[in-house]
Design a protein around this motif. Structure first.
Motif, PDB file in Angstrom:
ATOM      1  N   ARG B  97       0.827  -1.220   0.000  1.00  0.00           N
ATOM      2  CA  ARG B  97       0.000   0.000   0.000  1.00  0.00           C
ATOM      3  C   ARG B  97       0.853   1.259   0.000  1.00  0.00           C
ATOM      4  O   ARG B  97       0.466   2.284  -0.535  1.00  0.00           O
ATOM      5  CB  ARG B  97      -0.920   0.023   1.223  1.00  0.00           C
ATOM      6  CG  ARG B  97      -2.093  -0.883   1.054  1.00  0.00           C
ATOM      7  CD  ARG B  97      -3.122  -0.671   2.149  1.00  0.00           C
ATOM      8  NE  ARG B  97      -3.812  -1.933   2.359  1.00  0.00           N
ATOM      9  CZ  ARG B  97      -3.707  -2.660   3.439  1.00  0.00           C
ATOM     10  NH1 ARG B  97      -2.977  -2.263   4.450  1.00  0.00           N
ATOM     11  NH2 ARG B  97      -4.336  -3.805   3.523  1.00  0.00           N
ATOM     12  N   ARG B  98       2.019   1.174   0.646  1.00  0.00           N
ATOM     13  CA  ARG B  98       2.911   2.334   0.664  1.00  0.00           C
ATOM     14  C   ARG B  98       3.519   2.582  -0.712  1.00  0.00           C
ATOM     15  O   ARG B  98       3.959   3.670  -1.013  1.00  0.00           O
ATOM     16  CB  ARG B  98       4.024   2.088   1.673  1.00  0.00           C
ATOM     17  CG  ARG B  98       4.085   3.162   2.740  1.00  0.00           C
ATOM     18  CD  ARG B  98       4.993   2.704   3.840  1.00  0.00           C
ATOM     19  NE  ARG B  98       4.457   1.474   4.415  1.00  0.00           N
ATOM     20  CZ  ARG B  98       4.338   1.235   5.702  1.00  0.00           C
ATOM     21  NH1 ARG B  98       4.740   2.108   6.544  1.00  0.00           N
ATOM     22  NH2 ARG B  98       3.828   0.122   6.160  1.00  0.00           N
ATOM     23  N   PHE B 121      -5.404  15.134   4.624  1.00  0.00           N
ATOM     24  CA  PHE B 121      -5.884  13.831   5.090  1.00  0.00           C
ATOM     25  C   PHE B 121      -5.007  12.716   4.514  1.00  0.00           C
ATOM     26  O   PHE B 121      -4.547  11.824   5.231  1.00  0.00           O
ATOM     27  CB  PHE B 121      -7.333  13.664   4.637  1.00  0.00           C
ATOM     28  CG  PHE B 121      -8.032  12.471   5.211  1.00  0.00           C
ATOM     29  CD1 PHE B 121      -8.531  12.501   6.500  1.00  0.00           C
ATOM     30  CD2 PHE B 121      -8.190  11.317   4.459  1.00  0.00           C
ATOM     31  CE1 PHE B 121      -9.176  11.404   7.034  1.00  0.00           C
ATOM     32  CE2 PHE B 121      -8.834  10.212   4.987  1.00  0.00           C
ATOM     33  CZ  PHE B 121      -9.333  10.260   6.279  1.00  0.00           C
ATOM     34  N   HIS B 122      -4.752  12.811   3.232  1.00  0.00           N
ATOM     35  CA  HIS B 122      -3.917  11.812   2.562  1.00  0.00           C
ATOM     36  C   HIS B 122      -2.496  11.818   3.143  1.00  0.00           C
ATOM     37  O   HIS B 122      -1.944  10.769   3.472  1.00  0.00           O
ATOM     38  CB  HIS B 122      -3.875  12.115   1.062  1.00  0.00           C
ATOM     39  CG  HIS B 122      -3.101  11.125   0.261  1.00  0.00           C
ATOM     40  ND1 HIS B 122      -3.695  10.056  -0.373  1.00  0.00           N
ATOM     41  CD2 HIS B 122      -1.779  11.019  -0.005  1.00  0.00           C
ATOM     42  CE1 HIS B 122      -2.768   9.345  -0.990  1.00  0.00           C
ATOM     43  NE2 HIS B 122      -1.598   9.915  -0.787  1.00  0.00           N
ATOM     44  N   VAL B 124      -1.412  12.731   6.004  1.00  0.00           N
ATOM     45  CA  VAL B 124      -1.323  12.185   7.368  1.00  0.00           C
ATOM     46  C   VAL B 124      -1.519  10.667   7.348  1.00  0.00           C
ATOM     47  O   VAL B 124      -0.802   9.920   8.011  1.00  0.00           O
ATOM     48  CB  VAL B 124      -2.360  12.866   8.290  1.00  0.00           C
ATOM     49  CG1 VAL B 124      -2.393  12.192   9.659  1.00  0.00           C
ATOM     50  CG2 VAL B 124      -2.037  14.351   8.448  1.00  0.00           C
ATOM     51  N   LEU B 125      -2.472  10.199   6.542  1.00  0.00           N
ATOM     52  CA  LEU B 125      -2.711   8.756   6.461  1.00  0.00           C
ATOM     53  C   LEU B 125      -1.482   8.005   5.965  1.00  0.00           C
ATOM     54  O   LEU B 125      -1.236   6.867   6.343  1.00  0.00           O
ATOM     55  CB  LEU B 125      -3.892   8.481   5.515  1.00  0.00           C
ATOM     56  CG  LEU B 125      -5.156   7.922   6.152  1.00  0.00           C
ATOM     57  CD1 LEU B 125      -5.602   8.747   7.329  1.00  0.00           C
ATOM     58  CD2 LEU B 125      -6.273   7.794   5.145  1.00  0.00           C
ATOM     59  N   TYR B 126      -0.709   8.652   5.102  1.00  0.00           N
ATOM     60  CA  TYR B 126       0.484   8.002   4.586  1.00  0.00           C
ATOM     61  C   TYR B 126       1.715   8.312   5.429  1.00  0.00           C
ATOM     62  O   TYR B 126       2.836   7.995   5.034  1.00  0.00           O
ATOM     63  CB  TYR B 126       0.708   8.394   3.112  1.00  0.00           C
ATOM     64  CG  TYR B 126      -0.186   7.600   2.185  1.00  0.00           C
ATOM     65  CD1 TYR B 126      -1.524   7.941   2.043  1.00  0.00           C
ATOM     66  CD2 TYR B 126       0.284   6.486   1.496  1.00  0.00           C
ATOM     67  CE1 TYR B 126      -2.370   7.208   1.233  1.00  0.00           C
ATOM     68  CE2 TYR B 126      -0.558   5.749   0.681  1.00  0.00           C
ATOM     69  CZ  TYR B 126      -1.889   6.113   0.554  1.00  0.00           C
ATOM     70  OH  TYR B 126      -2.713   5.373  -0.248  1.00  0.00           O
ATOM     71  N   GLY B 127       1.486   8.937   6.587  1.00  0.00           N
ATOM     72  CA  GLY B 127       2.581   9.162   7.525  1.00  0.00           C
ATOM     73  C   GLY B 127       3.608  10.168   7.046  1.00  0.00           C
ATOM     74  O   GLY B 127       4.753  10.161   7.510  1.00  0.00           O
ATOM     75  N   TYR B 129       3.272  13.491   7.360  1.00  0.00           N
ATOM     76  CA  TYR B 129       3.315  14.522   8.394  1.00  0.00           C
ATOM     77  C   TYR B 129       2.436  14.067   9.543  1.00  0.00           C
ATOM     78  O   TYR B 129       1.466  13.336   9.332  1.00  0.00           O
ATOM     79  CB  TYR B 129       2.755  15.860   7.866  1.00  0.00           C
ATOM     80  CG  TYR B 129       3.494  16.407   6.676  1.00  0.00           C
ATOM     81  CD1 TYR B 129       4.678  17.125   6.844  1.00  0.00           C
ATOM     82  CD2 TYR B 129       3.014  16.197   5.382  1.00  0.00           C
ATOM     83  CE1 TYR B 129       5.368  17.629   5.741  1.00  0.00           C
ATOM     84  CE2 TYR B 129       3.701  16.692   4.279  1.00  0.00           C
ATOM     85  CZ  TYR B 129       4.877  17.407   4.470  1.00  0.00           C
ATOM     86  OH  TYR B 129       5.549  17.891   3.388  1.00  0.00           O
ATOM     87  N   PRO B 130       2.764  14.519  10.773  1.00  0.00           N
ATOM     88  CA  PRO B 130       1.864  14.189  11.888  1.00  0.00           C
ATOM     89  C   PRO B 130       0.578  15.001  11.779  1.00  0.00           C
ATOM     90  O   PRO B 130       0.566  16.066  11.161  1.00  0.00           O
ATOM     91  CB  PRO B 130       2.666  14.585  13.124  1.00  0.00           C
ATOM     92  CG  PRO B 130       3.649  15.596  12.643  1.00  0.00           C
ATOM     93  CD  PRO B 130       3.938  15.283  11.204  1.00  0.00           C
ATOM     94  N   TRP B 131      -0.482  14.494  12.410  1.00  0.00           N
ATOM     95  CA  TRP B 131      -1.752  15.197  12.370  1.00  0.00           C
ATOM     96  C   TRP B 131      -1.666  16.496  13.150  1.00  0.00           C
ATOM     97  O   TRP B 131      -0.983  16.569  14.180  1.00  0.00           O
ATOM     98  CB  TRP B 131      -2.844  14.311  12.988  1.00  0.00           C
ATOM     99  CG  TRP B 131      -4.157  15.028  13.130  1.00  0.00           C
ATOM    100  CD1 TRP B 131      -5.087  15.243  12.166  1.00  0.00           C
ATOM    101  CD2 TRP B 131      -4.672  15.634  14.325  1.00  0.00           C
ATOM    102  NE1 TRP B 131      -6.144  15.947  12.672  1.00  0.00           N
ATOM    103  CE2 TRP B 131      -5.920  16.198  14.004  1.00  0.00           C
ATOM    104  CE3 TRP B 131      -4.199  15.765  15.634  1.00  0.00           C
ATOM    105  CZ2 TRP B 131      -6.706  16.879  14.927  1.00  0.00           C
ATOM    106  CZ3 TRP B 131      -4.980  16.438  16.563  1.00  0.00           C
ATOM    107  CH2 TRP B 131      -6.216  16.994  16.211  1.00  0.00           C
TER     108      TRP B 131
END
Lengths: 259, 365
Positions: B97-98, B121-122, B124-127, B129-131
């Protein structure tokens, strides 16, 4: 850390959506406010205080718990609508754990339920339902716990549904009966045998009762309105939360990939 | 001209993956949906080299989306095996997925969020950047990147407007930009231009071509628009869940289409013409016009050696579309039967009375 960030992002999205949808905020509030404003006072006026029970407070606490629980449950079930709008594809193809996705959704919908709880509390105060500041503050963590519990129940329902249509159809069968089985505005004492059994199966019963435990604890001298003691209700809610959330997520994730 | 935030040459292969592994390797992939009576994907195999532009072509219901869903790990295969960058899509789903980005067939932006919120959103979901609870609280690197993205999309402040207000083309572009944020090794596009008007489609393709040129990303496209396959390195045609033809567009054309020469003479001369053609080793069946399997350089030679007066000379050079329709038509005729990979020439001769030839190739004598 990455998973936590993702959970927060998913939860934040739900809150953002709520804040942008004023019609939904009003729609969600209408029903509980009507019950608290009209049903509680009407019952109290008509039946007085049987056995010293404050019927207005009884309906108020019941509706408060029920609203929060149901709001979170329905919110989580909206993952199905996301799937139909295809936004969930974006979430499910991302490299985060499926459990984080569900956790984020439960957290988000629980937070979304809080403004409703605050509105109901405010209305109760205006209508003269007896409450203290300490009592309200004590209710807040309980309300959050009930919301999480509702969200977990939503996951279990969601995991067994295939479409939003199906969700709308089962709603009447799984939500409406619990109004009565959980004693949101009717007493649970002396139920006939079959109803007593069904009532004990209804998950909402323990959420409503736990909220009433907390409410009564801050109304010294009043007749307790809960049927079981707080410790029992807390354990029941905690255990069911974990079971529903875990089992529901497991089934959901499996069904999502094995179509 | 640079693409700014679009990925540079793909990152070195992650540890554990064979360095020379193809971008995509599919072996005997099968998918049967629950309660279905036949396989949606029925044992397909292919390989896509790193940096290639691969097209999976097929009619509606051929199994294209099912294949993409399996390759991007959102659907479990029933059988067979697939690797993305050497990683197994089932056993190493999270790692896969990565490595992939995807543009879904149906738009997957949240209409209630702004363009920037969708991008965030994308990210953060992919890591990446932090939320953080708001745009202002996101790291400066992120904000710079989004500003560059907005420039790339040709929008300014609209990036902070709800996606609902965007045009169809804008949404697609935003999805592409979003899907490239995490620098995927393979970008999947599932019929990305469906429902877009012609100018928007053109802009989108120009943009994708640039992305490919500058980032070296492997592109996996499904489409039923043939012209979108013409620029591919490799085309795989599937129908009823099976590979019915594969190769470069030129190879497919060469294998599946045959130039023909169509000639005719006055009724009285036909026997003479037939005899002359027989002398050239060309069998002229029927009562004319005669369709001959002659193309390229040989056309002129054949015409020169005919002395019978001709009333009709026409050449027919089928387009890839003709070839495609022929393949799909043939596999439909074969039904469930195996062996669809047979010789195509009899099919080409089957509809040869010149009616399907392209007009600009015709010369009336």
């Amino acid at each position: 850390m990455r998973e936590l960030s993702a959970i927060l992002a998913i939860a934040h999205r739900d809150l953002t959506k709520l804040l942008r949808d004023r019609a939904r905020i009003l729609g969600d509030l209408a029903f509980p406010l009507i019950l608290v404003a009209f049903l509680g006072p009407a019952l109290k006026a008509g039946f007085g205080s049987p056995g010293g029970l404050d019927l207005q407070a009884y309906v108020f606490t019941g509706v408060l718990a029920q609203t929060v629980w149901q709001s979170a449950a329905i919110g989580v079930i909206s993952l199905i609508a996301d799937r139909e709008e295809d936004f969930s594809q974006e979430i499910f193809v991302s490299p985060i754990s499926r459990y984080s996705i569900i956790a984020g959704k439960i957290l988000g919908e629980s937070v979304v339920a809080l403004p409703q709880a605050l509105a109901i509390l405010a209305l109760g105060w205006v209508l003269g339902v007896p409450m203290t500041l300490a009592g309200v503050l004590a209710l807040l963590p309980v309300i959050l716990l009930i919301a999480l519990f509702g969200g977990a129940f939503g996951v279990l329902v969601l995991s067994n549904l295939s479409s939003q249509r199906a969700a709308n159809q089962v709603f009447t069968f799984i939500m409406l009966p619990q109004f009565f089985l959980a004693g949101v505005f009717n007493p649970l004492q002396g139920l006939p045998g079959y109803l007593d059994v069904l009532s004990r199966i209804a998950p909402l019963r323990y959420a409503v009762d736990l909220l009433r435990n907390t409410y009564s604890a801050f109304q010294p001298g009043s007749t307790p309105i809960a049927v079981a003691d707080a410790g029992f209700n807390l354990v029941a809610v905690g255990a069911l939360l974990v079971i529903f959330g875990g089992l529901g997520t497991w089934i959901f994730v499996r069904a999502e990939r094995n179509r | 001209m640079t693409l700014g935030p679009v990925p540079g040459p793909s990152d070195p292969a992650p540890a554990g993956a064979p360095p020379s592994a193809p971008a995509i390797s599919v072996q005997g992939l099968v998918k049967r949906y629950r309660k279905a009576t036949r396989n949606a994907v029925d044992g397909i195999s292919f390989e896509v080299g790193t940096g290639a532009f691969f097209v999976l072509l097929g009619p509606n219901g051929a199994g294209k989306t099912t294949t993409i869903s399996i390759l991007t790990t959102t659907l479990s295969p029933t059988g067979g095996r697939a690797l993305i960058g050497g990683r197994d899509i089932v056993a190493e789903a999270s790692a896969v997925r990565r490595e992939v980005g995807i543009i879904f067939q149906k738009p997957s932006l949240d209409q209630n969020l702004t363009g920037e919120e969708n991008v965030r959103f994308h990210a953060v979901l992919y890591g990446l950047y932090p939320w953080a609870p708001s745009w202002r609280l996101m790291p400066a690197a992120y904000r710079t990147q989004v500003e560059e993205l907005a420039g790339l999309l040709g929008v300014g402040e609209e990036i902070f407007a709800p996606v609902r207000t965007y045009s169809g083309g804008m949404r697609r572009k935003l999805e592409i930009v979003r899907s490239l944020l995490h620098r995927p090794r393979v970008l999947f596009l599932d019929e990305p231009t469906a429902g877009l008007d012609a100018p928007t489609r053109r802009t989108l393709w120009d943009y994708l071509a640039r992305v490919r040129r500058e980032s070296g990303t492997t592109v996996f496209l499904t489409t039923h628009y043939l012209e979108e396959a013409e620029g591919a390195d490799h085309v795989c045609v599937i129908d009823h869940g099976r590979v019915v033809a594969a190769g470069s567009p030129a190879q497919l054309k060469a294998e599946l289409t045959h130039e023909t020469l169509i000639v005719d003479a006055a009724a009285a001369d036909r026997a003479a013409l037939r005899a002359e053609l027989a002398g050239l080793g060309l069998a002229a069946d029927g009562d004319g016009p005669f369709t001959l399997p002659v193309g390229g350089d040989r056309t002129h030679a054949v015409l020169r050696s005919i002395s019978t007066p001709l009333t009709l000379v026409r050449t027919s050079a089928p387009t890839l579309e003709d070839a495609y329709l022929q393949i799909v038509g043939r596999s439909a005729a074969d039904g469930e039967e195996e062996g669809a990979g047979g010789e195509a020439s009899e099919g080409a001769a089957g509809h040869s009375d010149g009616a399907s030839s392209t007009p600009e190739d015709s010369v009336r004598a």
